[in-house]
Each structure stands twice: as C-alpha cells, then as structure tokens.
Design a protein around this motif. Structure first.
Motif, PDB file in Angstrom:
ATOM      1  N   GLY A  36       0.817  -1.212   0.000  1.00  0.00           N
ATOM      2  CA  GLY A  36       0.000   0.000   0.000  1.00  0.00           C
ATOM      3  C   GLY A  36       0.852   1.264   0.000  1.00  0.00           C
ATOM      4  N   ALA A  37       1.938   1.243   0.760  1.00  0.00           N
ATOM      5  CA  ALA A  37       2.823   2.408   0.806  1.00  0.00           C
ATOM      6  C   ALA A  37       3.496   2.634  -0.544  1.00  0.00           C
ATOM      7  CB  ALA A  37       3.875   2.219   1.890  1.00  0.00           C
ATOM      8  N   ILE A  38       3.897   1.562  -1.203  1.00  0.00           N
ATOM      9  CA  ILE A  38       4.531   1.698  -2.518  1.00  0.00           C
ATOM     10  C   ILE A  38       3.547   2.270  -3.528  1.00  0.00           C
ATOM     11  CG2 ILE A  38       5.478   0.379  -4.468  1.00  0.00           C
ATOM     12  CD1 ILE A  38       6.781  -1.468  -2.357  1.00  0.00           C
ATOM     13  N   VAL A  39       2.327   1.758  -3.531  1.00  0.00           N
ATOM     14  CA  VAL A  39       1.312   2.284  -4.450  1.00  0.00           C
ATOM     15  C   VAL A  39       1.024   3.748  -4.146  1.00  0.00           C
ATOM     16  CG1 VAL A  39      -1.120   2.119  -5.111  1.00  0.00           C
ATOM     17  CG2 VAL A  39       0.266   0.053  -4.943  1.00  0.00           C
ATOM     18  N   ALA A  40       0.921   4.097  -2.876  1.00  0.00           N
ATOM     19  CA  ALA A  40       0.653   5.491  -2.506  1.00  0.00           C
ATOM     20  C   ALA A  40       1.798   6.405  -2.927  1.00  0.00           C
ATOM     21  CB  ALA A  40       0.419   5.601  -1.006  1.00  0.00           C
ATOM     22  N   LEU A  41       3.033   5.956  -2.737  1.00  0.00           N
ATOM     23  CA  LEU A  41       4.180   6.770  -3.151  1.00  0.00           C
ATOM     24  C   LEU A  41       4.210   6.973  -4.657  1.00  0.00           C
ATOM     25  CD1 LEU A  41       6.962   5.335  -0.822  1.00  0.00           C
ATOM     26  CD2 LEU A  41       5.987   7.640  -0.766  1.00  0.00           C
ATOM     27  N   VAL A  42       3.900   5.937  -5.403  1.00  0.00           N
ATOM     28  CA  VAL A  42       3.878   6.059  -6.859  1.00  0.00           C
ATOM     29  C   VAL A  42       2.754   6.986  -7.312  1.00  0.00           C
ATOM     30  CG1 VAL A  42       3.426   4.774  -8.991  1.00  0.00           C
ATOM     31  CG2 VAL A  42       5.007   3.850  -7.296  1.00  0.00           C
ATOM     32  N   MET A  43       1.591   6.847  -6.708  1.00  0.00           N
ATOM     33  CA  MET A  43       0.442   7.651  -7.128  1.00  0.00           C
ATOM     34  C   MET A  43       0.604   9.132  -6.764  1.00  0.00           C
ATOM     35  SD  MET A  43      -1.444   5.552  -8.705  1.00  0.00           S
ATOM     36  CE  MET A  43      -2.984   6.399  -8.912  1.00  0.00           C
ATOM     37  N   GLU A  44       1.242   9.430  -5.654  1.00  0.00           N
ATOM     38  CA  GLU A  44       1.364  10.822  -5.218  1.00  0.00           C
ATOM     39  C   GLU A  44       2.583  11.525  -5.786  1.00  0.00           C
ATOM     40  OE1 GLU A  44      -0.929  12.518  -3.861  1.00  0.00           O
ATOM     41  OE2 GLU A  44      -2.215  10.784  -3.586  1.00  0.00           O
ATOM     42  N   ARG A  45       3.570  10.809  -6.238  1.00  0.00           N
ATOM     43  CA  ARG A  45       4.760  11.333  -6.925  1.00  0.00           C
ATOM     44  C   ARG A  45       5.354  12.601  -6.315  1.00  0.00           C
ATOM     45  NH1 ARG A  45       2.018   9.918 -11.920  1.00  0.00           N
ATOM     46  NH2 ARG A  45       2.869   7.929 -12.595  1.00  0.00           N
ATOM     47  N   GLY A  46       5.816  12.493  -5.100  1.00  0.00           N
ATOM     48  CA  GLY A  46       6.555  13.587  -4.497  1.00  0.00           C
ATOM     49  C   GLY A  46       5.730  14.691  -3.862  1.00  0.00           C
ATOM     50  N   LYS A  47       4.438  14.512  -3.726  1.00  0.00           N
ATOM     51  CA  LYS A  47       3.621  15.516  -3.052  1.00  0.00           C
ATOM     52  C   LYS A  47       3.685  15.245  -1.549  1.00  0.00           C
ATOM     53  CE  LYS A  47       0.282  15.427  -6.731  1.00  0.00           C
ATOM     54  NZ  LYS A  47      -1.086  15.021  -7.017  1.00  0.00           N
ATOM     55  N   ALA A  48       4.606  15.895  -0.871  1.00  0.00           N
ATOM     56  CA  ALA A  48       4.810  15.653   0.556  1.00  0.00           C
ATOM     57  C   ALA A  48       3.640  16.158   1.398  1.00  0.00           C
ATOM     58  CB  ALA A  48       6.109  16.311   1.014  1.00  0.00           C
ATOM     59  N   VAL A  49       2.879  17.092   0.879  1.00  0.00           N
ATOM     60  CA  VAL A  49       1.797  17.683   1.650  1.00  0.00           C
ATOM     61  C   VAL A  49       0.688  16.667   1.958  1.00  0.00           C
ATOM     62  CG1 VAL A  49      -0.055  18.702   0.230  1.00  0.00           C
ATOM     63  CG2 VAL A  49       1.202  20.096   1.802  1.00  0.00           C
ATOM     64  N   VAL A  50       0.509  15.660   1.125  1.00  0.00           N
ATOM     65  CA  VAL A  50      -0.547  14.681   1.379  1.00  0.00           C
ATOM     66  C   VAL A  50      -0.195  13.752   2.533  1.00  0.00           C
ATOM     67  CG1 VAL A  50      -1.382  14.733  -0.990  1.00  0.00           C
ATOM     68  CG2 VAL A  50       0.313  13.040  -0.330  1.00  0.00           C
ATOM     69  N   TRP A  51       1.067  13.682   2.919  1.00  0.00           N
ATOM     70  CA  TRP A  51       1.491  12.817   4.017  1.00  0.00           C
ATOM     71  C   TRP A  51       1.472  13.538   5.361  1.00  0.00           C
ATOM     72  CZ3 TRP A  51       1.923   7.813   3.031  1.00  0.00           C
ATOM     73  CH2 TRP A  51       2.110   7.418   1.715  1.00  0.00           C
ATOM     74  N   ALA A  52       1.250  14.840   5.360  1.00  0.00           N
ATOM     75  CA  ALA A  52       1.244  15.612   6.604  1.00  0.00           C
ATOM     76  C   ALA A  52      -0.022  15.312   7.401  1.00  0.00           C
ATOM     77  CB  ALA A  52       1.332  17.102   6.303  1.00  0.00           C
ATOM     78  N   ILE A  53       0.146  15.163   8.706  1.00  0.00           N
ATOM     79  CA  ILE A  53      -0.995  14.940   9.590  1.00  0.00           C
ATOM     80  C   ILE A  53      -1.531  16.301  10.013  1.00  0.00           C
ATOM     81  CG2 ILE A  53      -1.745  14.007  11.800  1.00  0.00           C
ATOM     82  CD1 ILE A  53       0.448  11.907  11.519  1.00  0.00           C
ATOM     83  N   LYS A  54      -2.786  16.540   9.689  1.00  0.00           N
ATOM     84  CA  LYS A  54      -3.416  17.816  10.030  1.00  0.00           C
ATOM     85  C   LYS A  54      -4.441  17.580  11.133  1.00  0.00           C
ATOM     86  CE  LYS A  54      -3.424  18.584   5.223  1.00  0.00           C
ATOM     87  NZ  LYS A  54      -4.045  17.513   4.573  1.00  0.00           N
ATOM     88  N   CYS A  55      -4.560  18.537  12.007  1.00  0.00           N
ATOM     89  CA  CYS A  55      -5.538  18.425  13.086  1.00  0.00           C
ATOM     90  C   CYS A  55      -6.867  18.993  12.595  1.00  0.00           C
ATOM     91  CB  CYS A  55      -5.055  19.163  14.327  1.00  0.00           C
ATOM     92  SG  CYS A  55      -6.094  18.851  15.753  1.00  0.00           S
ATOM     93  N   ASP A  56      -7.643  18.140  11.943  1.00  0.00           N
ATOM     94  CA  ASP A  56      -8.946  18.556  11.441  1.00  0.00           C
ATOM     95  C   ASP A  56      -9.957  17.439  11.695  1.00  0.00           C
ATOM     96  OD1 ASP A  56      -8.076  16.714   9.627  1.00  0.00           O
ATOM     97  OD2 ASP A  56      -8.383  17.950   7.856  1.00  0.00           O
ATOM     98  N   THR A  57     -11.113  17.567  11.125  1.00  0.00           N
ATOM     99  CA  THR A  57     -12.165  16.581  11.380  1.00  0.00           C
ATOM    100  C   THR A  57     -11.824  15.204  10.822  1.00  0.00           C
ATOM    101  OG1 THR A  57     -13.329  17.303   9.394  1.00  0.00           O
ATOM    102  CG2 THR A  57     -13.976  18.309  11.485  1.00  0.00           C
TER     103      THR A  57
END
Length: 70
Positions: A36-57
């Motif tokens: 799953g991590a490999i697929v996610a890394l390939v699909m997101e291609r360097g977008k580090a912002v999607v991996w950030a944990i945000k304090c939201d709903t």
C-alpha cells in the motif's frame, strides 16, 4: 497492477501452509502495508503535503473510528 496482484496472491497461497497463524497474520498485514505504501508513493509522486498529519475533522473521525472498533 495485475502482475503485482498475481504475485501477491501466489505469495499469499504459499504462506497458507505456514504453521504459526499469528505470525502469518502479522506477515500478511506487514506485506499489505508495504504494498500500500509503494502504491501510494507512486500515485502521489513527491507531493509531501498529502502525508502531513493535520488536526482537522478527518483526523478526529479516524481516531474515533479506531476507538469504536476496538
């Protein structure tokens, strides 16, 4: 993706003969996480912002659902 799926399924079938069920479950979860991590890394291609944990709903809903399922 089909090739990865075929290899994963064949590996799963081989692991079915493993004598320790708890270790088998841990291995299957670990390998699923890696895949799953490999697929996610390939699909997101360097977008580090999607991996950030945000304090939201979304975070609160995830934590709440984990708490309910236990």
């Amino acid at each position: 993706m089909i090739t990865v799926g075929c290899f994963s399924w064949s590996g799963f079938m081989v692991l079915q003969s493993y004598p320790a069920e708890l270790s088998l479950t841990a291995w299957i979860c670990f390998l699923g996480t890696i895949e799953g991590a490999i697929v996610a890394l390939v699909m997101e291609r360097g977008k580090a912002v999607v991996w950030a944990i945000k304090c939201d709903t979304t975070l609160l809903a995830t934590l709440y659902s984990v708490r309910i399922s236990k």
